[in-house]
Design a protein around this motif. Structure first.
Motif, PDB file in Angstrom:
ATOM      1  N   VAL A 167       0.847  -1.191   0.000  1.00 58.34           N
ATOM      2  CA  VAL A 167       0.000   0.000   0.000  1.00 58.34           C
ATOM      3  C   VAL A 167       0.884   1.242   0.000  1.00 58.34           C
ATOM      4  N   PRO A 168       0.902   1.977  -1.114  1.00 56.69           N
ATOM      5  CA  PRO A 168       1.735   3.181  -1.176  1.00 56.69           C
ATOM      6  C   PRO A 168       1.327   4.198  -0.100  1.00 56.69           C
ATOM      7  N   ALA A 169       2.292   4.969   0.353  1.00 58.47           N
ATOM      8  CA  ALA A 169       2.040   5.968   1.398  1.00 58.47           C
ATOM      9  C   ALA A 169       0.939   6.945   0.983  1.00 58.47           C
ATOM     10  N   ILE A 170       0.892   7.318  -0.289  1.00 54.25           N
ATOM     11  CA  ILE A 170      -0.117   8.281  -0.729  1.00 54.25           C
ATOM     12  C   ILE A 170      -1.528   7.734  -0.534  1.00 54.25           C
ATOM     13  N   GLU A 171      -1.736   6.449  -0.737  1.00 59.79           N
ATOM     14  CA  GLU A 171      -3.065   5.862  -0.510  1.00 59.79           C
ATOM     15  C   GLU A 171      -3.418   5.890   0.975  1.00 59.79           C
ATOM     16  N   GLN A 172      -2.424   5.784   1.822  1.00 62.69           N
ATOM     17  CA  GLN A 172      -2.661   5.864   3.261  1.00 62.69           C
ATOM     18  C   GLN A 172      -3.022   7.290   3.673  1.00 62.69           C
ATOM     19  N   VAL A 173      -2.418   8.279   3.021  1.00 61.67           N
ATOM     20  CA  VAL A 173      -2.754   9.675   3.278  1.00 61.67           C
ATOM     21  C   VAL A 173      -4.178   9.958   2.804  1.00 61.67           C
ATOM     22  N   TYR A 174      -4.547   9.411   1.633  1.00 63.65           N
ATOM     23  CA  TYR A 174      -5.929   9.575   1.150  1.00 63.65           C
ATOM     24  C   TYR A 174      -6.912   9.004   2.167  1.00 63.65           C
ATOM     25  N   SER A 175      -6.564   7.900   2.773  1.00 56.70           N
ATOM     26  CA  SER A 175      -7.433   7.278   3.766  1.00 56.70           C
ATOM     27  C   SER A 175      -7.637   8.200   4.963  1.00 56.70           C
ATOM     28  N   ALA A 176      -6.585   8.896   5.381  1.00 54.86           N
ATOM     29  CA  ALA A 176      -6.720   9.843   6.498  1.00 54.86           C
ATOM     30  C   ALA A 176      -7.672  10.979   6.126  1.00 54.86           C
ATOM     31  N   GLY A 177      -7.608  11.431   4.879  1.00 58.12           N
ATOM     32  CA  GLY A 177      -8.550  12.449   4.419  1.00 58.12           C
ATOM     33  C   GLY A 177      -9.976  11.923   4.430  1.00 58.12           C
ATOM     34  N   ALA A 178     -10.143  10.672   4.036  1.00 59.74           N
ATOM     35  CA  ALA A 178     -11.472  10.062   4.058  1.00 59.74           C
ATOM     36  C   ALA A 178     -12.001   9.951   5.484  1.00 59.74           C
ATOM     37  N   VAL A 179     -11.114   9.703   6.440  1.00 61.87           N
ATOM     38  CA  VAL A 179     -11.510   9.657   7.846  1.00 61.87           C
ATOM     39  C   VAL A 179     -12.068  11.018   8.274  1.00 61.87           C
ATOM     40  N   CYS A 180     -11.440  12.095   7.816  1.00 61.32           N
ATOM     41  CA  CYS A 180     -11.928  13.437   8.170  1.00 61.32           C
ATOM     42  C   CYS A 180     -13.365  13.630   7.690  1.00 61.32           C
ATOM     43  N   LEU A 181     -13.638  13.292   6.434  1.00 65.78           N
ATOM     44  CA  LEU A 181     -14.991  13.454   5.918  1.00 65.78           C
ATOM     45  C   LEU A 181     -15.960  12.519   6.625  1.00 65.78           C
ATOM     46  N   ALA A 182     -15.540  11.295   6.895  1.00 65.61           N
ATOM     47  CA  ALA A 182     -16.407  10.361   7.612  1.00 65.61           C
ATOM     48  C   ALA A 182     -16.743  10.888   9.006  1.00 65.61           C
ATOM     49  N   MET A 183     -15.772  11.522   9.669  1.00 62.81           N
ATOM     50  CA  MET A 183     -16.027  12.052  11.004  1.00 62.81           C
ATOM     51  C   MET A 183     -17.000  13.227  10.952  1.00 62.81           C
ATOM     52  N   VAL A 184     -16.827  14.117   9.971  1.00 56.65           N
ATOM     53  CA  VAL A 184     -17.768  15.225   9.809  1.00 56.65           C
ATOM     54  C   VAL A 184     -19.171  14.676   9.569  1.00 56.65           C
ATOM     55  N   ASN A 185     -19.293  13.723   8.646  1.00 54.89           N
ATOM     56  CA  ASN A 185     -20.611  13.166   8.336  1.00 54.89           C
ATOM     57  C   ASN A 185     -21.219  12.444   9.534  1.00 54.89           C
ATOM     58  N   ALA A 186     -20.406  11.727  10.283  1.00 55.83           N
ATOM     59  CA  ALA A 186     -20.928  11.027  11.471  1.00 55.83           C
ATOM     60  C   ALA A 186     -21.413  12.031  12.512  1.00 55.83           C
ATOM     61  N   ALA A 187     -20.670  13.102  12.702  1.00 59.17           N
ATOM     62  CA  ALA A 187     -21.095  14.126  13.666  1.00 59.17           C
ATOM     63  C   ALA A 187     -22.399  14.774  13.213  1.00 59.17           C
ATOM     64  N   LEU A 188     -22.504  15.104  11.933  1.00 58.13           N
ATOM     65  CA  LEU A 188     -23.738  15.692  11.411  1.00 58.13           C
ATOM     66  C   LEU A 188     -24.901  14.719  11.564  1.00 58.13           C
ATOM     67  N   ALA A 189     -24.659  13.447  11.244  1.00 57.97           N
ATOM     68  CA  ALA A 189     -25.721  12.440  11.354  1.00 57.97           C
ATOM     69  C   ALA A 189     -26.163  12.252  12.802  1.00 57.97           C
ATOM     70  N   ALA A 190     -25.256  12.503  13.744  1.00 54.15           N
ATOM     71  CA  ALA A 190     -25.586  12.378  15.167  1.00 54.15           C
ATOM     72  C   ALA A 190     -26.269  13.635  15.706  1.00 54.15           C
ATOM     73  N   GLY A 191     -26.445  14.644  14.852  1.00 52.40           N
ATOM     74  CA  GLY A 191     -27.153  15.848  15.257  1.00 52.40           C
ATOM     75  C   GLY A 191     -26.282  16.997  15.709  1.00 52.40           C
ATOM     76  N   TRP A 192     -24.971  16.884  15.554  1.00 53.20           N
ATOM     77  CA  TRP A 192     -24.047  17.949  15.922  1.00 53.20           C
ATOM     78  C   TRP A 192     -23.706  18.788  14.696  1.00 53.20           C
ATOM     79  N   GLY A 193     -23.200  19.980  14.922  1.00 52.83           N
ATOM     80  CA  GLY A 193     -22.568  20.740  13.860  1.00 52.83           C
ATOM     81  C   GLY A 193     -21.128  20.258  13.756  1.00 52.83           C
ATOM     82  N   ALA A 194     -20.572  20.291  12.557  1.00 52.03           N
ATOM     83  CA  ALA A 194     -19.190  19.825  12.384  1.00 52.03           C
ATOM     84  C   ALA A 194     -18.533  20.547  11.221  1.00 52.03           C
ATOM     85  N   ASN A 195     -17.224  20.735  11.334  1.00 55.16           N
ATOM     86  CA  ASN A 195     -16.456  21.413  10.304  1.00 55.16           C
ATOM     87  C   ASN A 195     -15.036  20.868  10.287  1.00 55.16           C
ATOM     88  N   TRP A 196     -14.498  20.686   9.080  1.00 49.81           N
ATOM     89  CA  TRP A 196     -13.141  20.185   8.870  1.00 49.81           C
ATOM     90  C   TRP A 196     -12.266  21.372   8.499  1.00 49.81           C
TER      91      TRP A 196
END
Length: 192
Positions: A109-138
């Motif tokens: 797994v190239p390092a760049i794909e691992q960095v992309y995964s960290a970016g995906a975690v950021c969006l997933a966390m924002v979406n999870a917070a919004l889905a839980a009823g909180w405001g969220a911003n990255w």
């Protein structure tokens, strides 16, 4: 084909980040934050390497980071507006999660794909917070890329970087929708 989930699709089609500076308390406590972190950690990571980790920042940590942003901004000779922007993302927040990108050695797994995964975690966390009823911003900003700031403020190692600061709280006002991409302009249909 999986069973359609219209509610989830509607959420994704209408989701909107809440500006961090417009959020206030209450903020999620540990019990409310754990499902959000759990959802974010379900992000694909191309080989189960878990090339990211979380640093939860409470009020005391945010105050410390706001002061460090001022000190680092002065050391870097930043103008007042840029320095204030770095400070304010911590000074005006009550809870944030630093998503730390920490690529793992891998022949597959190239390092760049691992960095992309960290970016995906950021969006997933924002979406999870919004889905839980909180405001969220990255957010990121210059502080995310200043080695001295991330090493002193967050204890990051040489191989680690900040993928984003996810600010979570109670929204005070829903922001208006913003213009969205023209799909015809950004989509190519390759048929052969």
């Amino acid at each position: 084909m999986l069973t359609p989930n219209p509610a989830a699709m509607d959420f994704l089609l209408t989701r909107r980040s809440r500006p961090a500076k417009t959020m206030t308390g209450p903020y999620p406590d540990r019990a409310a934050l754990m499902p959000i972190l759990t959802a974010a950690a379900r992000t694909p990571d191309h080989g189960k390497l878990e090339p990211w980790r979380f640093v939860v920042l409470d009020r005391a940590a945010l105050d410390r980071l706001a002061a460090l942003a001022v000190a680092r901004g002065a050391a870097l000779g930043l103008d007042g507006e840029k320095m204030a922007k770095g400070r304010d993302q911590f000074a005006q927040s009550g809870l944030a999660v630093a998503v730390v990108s920490c690529p793992r050695p891998s022949d597959k797994v190239p390092a760049i794909e691992q960095v992309y995964s960290a970016g995906a975690v950021c969006l997933a966390m924002v979406n999870a917070a919004l889905a839980a009823g909180w405001g969220a911003n990255w957010l990121s900003g210059w502080v995310s890329h200043d080695r001295a700031f991330v090493e002193q403020g967050l204890g990051l190692g040489d191989h680690e970087s900040v993928a984003g600061f996810i600010h979570i709280g109670t929204e005070t006002s829903a922001p208006p929708d913003r213009p969205r991409p023209d799909l015809d302009a950004i989509t190519t249909w390759a048929s052969e």
